[in-house]
Design a protein around this motif. Structure first.
Motif, PDB file in Angstrom:
ATOM      1  N   ARG A 109       5.617 -37.964  -7.539  1.00  0.00           N
ATOM      2  CA  ARG A 109       5.653 -36.592  -7.038  1.00  0.00           C
ATOM      3  C   ARG A 109       4.883 -36.467  -5.731  1.00  0.00           C
ATOM      4  O   ARG A 109       5.244 -35.652  -4.869  1.00  0.00           O
ATOM      5  N   ALA A 110       3.817 -37.264  -5.603  1.00  0.00           N
ATOM      6  CA  ALA A 110       3.068 -37.237  -4.344  1.00  0.00           C
ATOM      7  C   ALA A 110       3.943 -37.704  -3.186  1.00  0.00           C
ATOM      8  O   ALA A 110       3.942 -37.103  -2.090  1.00  0.00           O
ATOM      9  N   VAL A 111       4.694 -38.789  -3.385  1.00  0.00           N
ATOM     10  CA  VAL A 111       5.604 -39.288  -2.347  1.00  0.00           C
ATOM     11  C   VAL A 111       6.682 -38.265  -2.046  1.00  0.00           C
ATOM     12  O   VAL A 111       7.047 -38.038  -0.877  1.00  0.00           O
ATOM     13  N   ALA A 112       7.192 -37.610  -3.093  1.00  0.00           N
ATOM     14  CA  ALA A 112       8.222 -36.586  -2.875  1.00  0.00           C
ATOM     15  C   ALA A 112       7.670 -35.427  -2.047  1.00  0.00           C
ATOM     16  O   ALA A 112       8.360 -34.902  -1.137  1.00  0.00           O
ATOM     17  N   ALA A 113       6.418 -35.017  -2.337  1.00  0.00           N
ATOM     18  CA  ALA A 113       5.805 -33.932  -1.555  1.00  0.00           C
ATOM     19  C   ALA A 113       5.619 -34.347  -0.108  1.00  0.00           C
ATOM     20  O   ALA A 113       5.855 -33.552   0.827  1.00  0.00           O
ATOM     21  N   ALA A 114       5.211 -35.601   0.107  1.00  0.00           N
ATOM     22  CA  ALA A 114       5.035 -36.087   1.484  1.00  0.00           C
ATOM     23  C   ALA A 114       6.361 -36.105   2.228  1.00  0.00           C
ATOM     24  O   ALA A 114       6.441 -35.700   3.408  1.00  0.00           O
ATOM     25  N   LEU A 115       7.414 -36.584   1.575  1.00  0.00           N
ATOM     26  CA  LEU A 115       8.734 -36.622   2.222  1.00  0.00           C
ATOM     27  C   LEU A 115       9.222 -35.215   2.540  1.00  0.00           C
ATOM     28  O   LEU A 115       9.841 -34.979   3.602  1.00  0.00           O
ATOM     29  N   ALA A 116       8.934 -34.260   1.624  1.00  0.00           N
ATOM     30  CA  ALA A 116       9.355 -32.881   1.889  1.00  0.00           C
ATOM     31  C   ALA A 116       8.623 -32.316   3.101  1.00  0.00           C
ATOM     32  O   ALA A 116       9.231 -31.653   3.971  1.00  0.00           O
ATOM     33  N   GLN A 117       7.298 -32.614   3.194  1.00  0.00           N
ATOM     34  CA  GLN A 117       6.547 -32.124   4.347  1.00  0.00           C
ATOM     35  C   GLN A 117       7.051 -32.772   5.645  1.00  0.00           C
ATOM     36  O   GLN A 117       7.212 -32.101   6.674  1.00  0.00           O
ATOM     37  N   VAL A 118       7.308 -34.071   5.592  1.00  0.00           N
ATOM     38  CA  VAL A 118       7.843 -34.769   6.762  1.00  0.00           C
ATOM     39  C   VAL A 118       9.185 -34.172   7.177  1.00  0.00           C
ATOM     40  O   VAL A 118       9.465 -33.971   8.370  1.00  0.00           O
ATOM     41  N   GLY A 119      10.020 -33.876   6.189  1.00  0.00           N
ATOM     42  CA  GLY A 119      11.325 -33.305   6.508  1.00  0.00           C
ATOM     43  C   GLY A 119      11.210 -31.949   7.181  1.00  0.00           C
ATOM     44  O   GLY A 119      11.908 -31.669   8.177  1.00  0.00           O
ATOM     45  N   VAL A 120      10.310 -31.093   6.678  1.00  0.00           N
ATOM     46  CA  VAL A 120      10.137 -29.764   7.277  1.00  0.00           C
ATOM     47  C   VAL A 120       9.602 -29.880   8.702  1.00  0.00           C
ATOM     48  O   VAL A 120      10.099 -29.221   9.633  1.00  0.00           O
ATOM     49  N   LEU A 121       8.599 -30.753   8.902  1.00  0.00           N
ATOM     50  CA  LEU A 121       8.032 -30.901  10.236  1.00  0.00           C
ATOM     51  C   LEU A 121       9.030 -31.550  11.207  1.00  0.00           C
ATOM     52  O   LEU A 121       9.084 -31.212  12.405  1.00  0.00           O
ATOM     53  N   THR A 122       9.835 -32.479  10.708  1.00  0.00           N
ATOM     54  CA  THR A 122      10.868 -33.098  11.556  1.00  0.00           C
ATOM     55  C   THR A 122      11.885 -32.056  12.021  1.00  0.00           C
ATOM     56  O   THR A 122      12.297 -32.021  13.195  1.00  0.00           O
ATOM     57  N   LEU A 123      12.297 -31.209  11.075  1.00  0.00           N
ATOM     58  CA  LEU A 123      13.242 -30.138  11.433  1.00  0.00           C
ATOM     59  C   LEU A 123      12.627 -29.193  12.459  1.00  0.00           C
ATOM     60  O   LEU A 123      13.298 -28.761  13.412  1.00  0.00           O
ATOM     61  N   ALA A 124      11.327 -28.911  12.290  1.00  0.00           N
ATOM     62  CA  ALA A 124      10.654 -28.022  13.253  1.00  0.00           C
ATOM     63  C   ALA A 124      10.576 -28.670  14.629  1.00  0.00           C
ATOM     64  O   ALA A 124      10.798 -28.007  15.669  1.00  0.00           O
ATOM     65  N   LEU A 125      10.277 -29.972  14.698  1.00  0.00           N
ATOM     66  CA  LEU A 125      10.208 -30.673  15.975  1.00  0.00           C
ATOM     67  C   LEU A 125      11.577 -30.705  16.646  1.00  0.00           C
ATOM     68  O   LEU A 125      11.700 -30.537  17.880  1.00  0.00           O
ATOM     69  N   ALA A 126      12.631 -30.935  15.847  1.00  0.00           N
ATOM     70  CA  ALA A 126      13.984 -30.950  16.410  1.00  0.00           C
ATOM     71  C   ALA A 126      14.354 -29.579  16.949  1.00  0.00           C
ATOM     72  O   ALA A 126      14.973 -29.449  18.010  1.00  0.00           O
ATOM     73  N   THR A 127      13.937 -28.540  16.232  1.00  0.00           N
ATOM     74  CA  THR A 127      14.217 -27.178  16.684  1.00  0.00           C
ATOM     75  C   THR A 127      13.472 -26.870  17.980  1.00  0.00           C
ATOM     76  O   THR A 127      13.968 -26.149  18.856  1.00  0.00           O
ATOM     77  N   ALA A 128      12.269 -27.474  18.128  1.00  0.00           N
ATOM     78  CA  ALA A 128      11.472 -27.241  19.345  1.00  0.00           C
ATOM     79  C   ALA A 128      11.976 -28.063  20.522  1.00  0.00           C
ATOM     80  O   ALA A 128      11.444 -27.957  21.634  1.00  0.00           O
ATOM     81  N   GLY A 129      12.978 -28.929  20.311  1.00  0.00           N
ATOM     82  CA  GLY A 129      13.566 -29.700  21.400  1.00  0.00           C
ATOM     83  C   GLY A 129      12.963 -31.070  21.582  1.00  0.00           C
ATOM     84  O   GLY A 129      13.238 -31.731  22.592  1.00  0.00           O
TER      85      GLY A 129
END
Length: 389
Positions: A109-129
């Motif tokens: 579950r810890a790895v899953a939480a980390a992957l979820a956080q990485v995914g959200v931040l990656t999407l935010a970075l992509a949105t920021a260009g």
């Protein structure tokens, strides 16, 4: 209690207060460097400071609601990335929240939480260009995310080891306390049995002989004096045995006192002679070999005979049949005395027979004590196989 232990106790018992201190520390550590940045570094914006403050405020509840705090801080960090167009200061509280979750759940579950956080931040970075995999700072951000997760998993594993050790120590302490209480109870029962066995027999003799002396004082003074002599002899013997017992109890560290042999069948003739001297007609029958017995069985046999003769003194008609028979595997002890009223079965406190039953049970034997057809029978079978004592 040392300083570290006190701090650990406060950290565990005052959860909200401790996390509030942590939140302030994160705010200062993350916010001050950006606020005091040199001119060639982009200054922190008001929006970033606001988002950082909100994220740090959420950390106050990180141990009360860890998953919710992780979600809130991650969304705040992502929004700050989108608005600011790059790596944002509010990512710090999100990492603290991720560490909290990783240190409290299973590694999966810890790895899953980390992957979820990485995914959200990656999407935010992509949105920021920004190209998520083309910027060194972005790659470093993901590296920090993985490191925080790994540390959280390691802390959880270490905490589990410590808690397991503490639980084993507490269980061992509880077991020691139970064992100590059990030993104290057993010792009290042993002392009670010994006192009963030492005193009951001789007090019964004193009572019987004192009654005889009272009856014969006028008509047969010589016989009365003989009875009083038996009273004196029984009293002296009781006091001597009681003194020996108290000496052992008073100084258990004294090797001579603590290892002094308890009375056994080697003292049987002396016991029978004392009973005969007080007027009890005892017919002793001994059969089988007379090999050395285990200490517990030997002492139990002596006390059984003593209790049987005591009952004969108190409730019988002045006669007792005593049988001690030893075979290679067991010892049989039987005491019979006339008991037309059944008093030998129902009279007295009953503690004597209870103590005898406990002694017999302790050595793995069996016994019966009953009044049958006007005869009270106390009989025991004690195993004497190798290792039984």
């Amino acid at each position: 209690m040392n300083t570290f232990t006190r701090l650990r106790h406060v950290w565990r018992t005052h959860v909200v207060a401790a996390d509030a201190v942590l939140a302030v520390a994160v705010l200062l550590v993350v916010g001050l460097p950006r606020a005091l940045a040199p001119p060639f570094v982009d200054p922190v914006t008001a929006a970033e400071l606001t988002a950082l403050a909100i994220g740090c405020a959420a950390l106050v509840l990180r141990r009360t609601a860890p998953v919710a705090v992780l979600v809130v801080t991650t969304l705040i960090a992502a929004a700050s990335v989108v608005v600011g167009g790059g790596i944002a200061t509010p990512v710090g509280p999100a990492f603290v929240a991720l560490f909290t979750v990783a240190s409290r759940v299973t590694w999966g579950r810890a790895v899953a939480a980390a992957l979820a956080q990485v995914g959200v931040l990656t999407l935010a970075l992509a949105t920021a260009g920004l190209e998520p995999w083309g910027d060194v700072q972005v790659v470093g951000l993901f590296g920090w995310c993985g490191m925080v997760t790994a540390v959280g998993i390691a802390v959880r594993a270490q905490r589990a080891v410590v808690e397991s050790a503490e639980e084993r120590a507490a269980r061992a302490e509880h077991t020691r306390e139970e064992e100590a209480a059990r030993r104290v109870g057993e010792e009290r029962l042993r002392i009670a049995r010994e006192l009963h066995d030492v005193l009951a027999h001789h007090v019964a003799v004193v009572g019987v002989q004192a009654g005889v002396a009272e009856v014969l004082m006028e008509s047969r003074p010589d016989a009365a004096r003989t009875a009083l002599g038996h009273v004196q002899s029984a009293t002296e013997t009781a006091l001597a045995e009681l003194g020996d017992l108290l000496e052992v109890l008073r100084d258990a560290a004294d090797d001579d006192a603590a290892t002094r042999p308890a009375p056994g069948l080697a003292n049987l003739d002396e016991l029978v002679d004392r009973s005969r001297a007080t007027g009890l007609l005892v017919n002793l029958h001994r059969g089988g070999a007379r090999e050395q017995l285990p200490a517990l069985a030997d002492h139990a046999a002596y006390r059984i005979v003593q209790e049987g003769l005591t009952n004969a003194h108190k409730h019988g008609t002045g006669r007792a049949e005593l049988l001690v028979e030893q075979s290679p595997v067991e010892l049989r002890v039987r005491v019979e005395n006339p008991d037309p009223t059944g008093a030998g079965r129902t009279g007295g406190s009953g503690y004597g027979l209870v103590g005898i039953r406990e002694r017999v049970t302790a050595v793995g034997g069996t016994m019966r004590a009953e009044s049958v057809a006007g005869t009270f029978v106390l009989e025991a079978y004690l195993p004497i196989r190798r290792g039984s004592g």
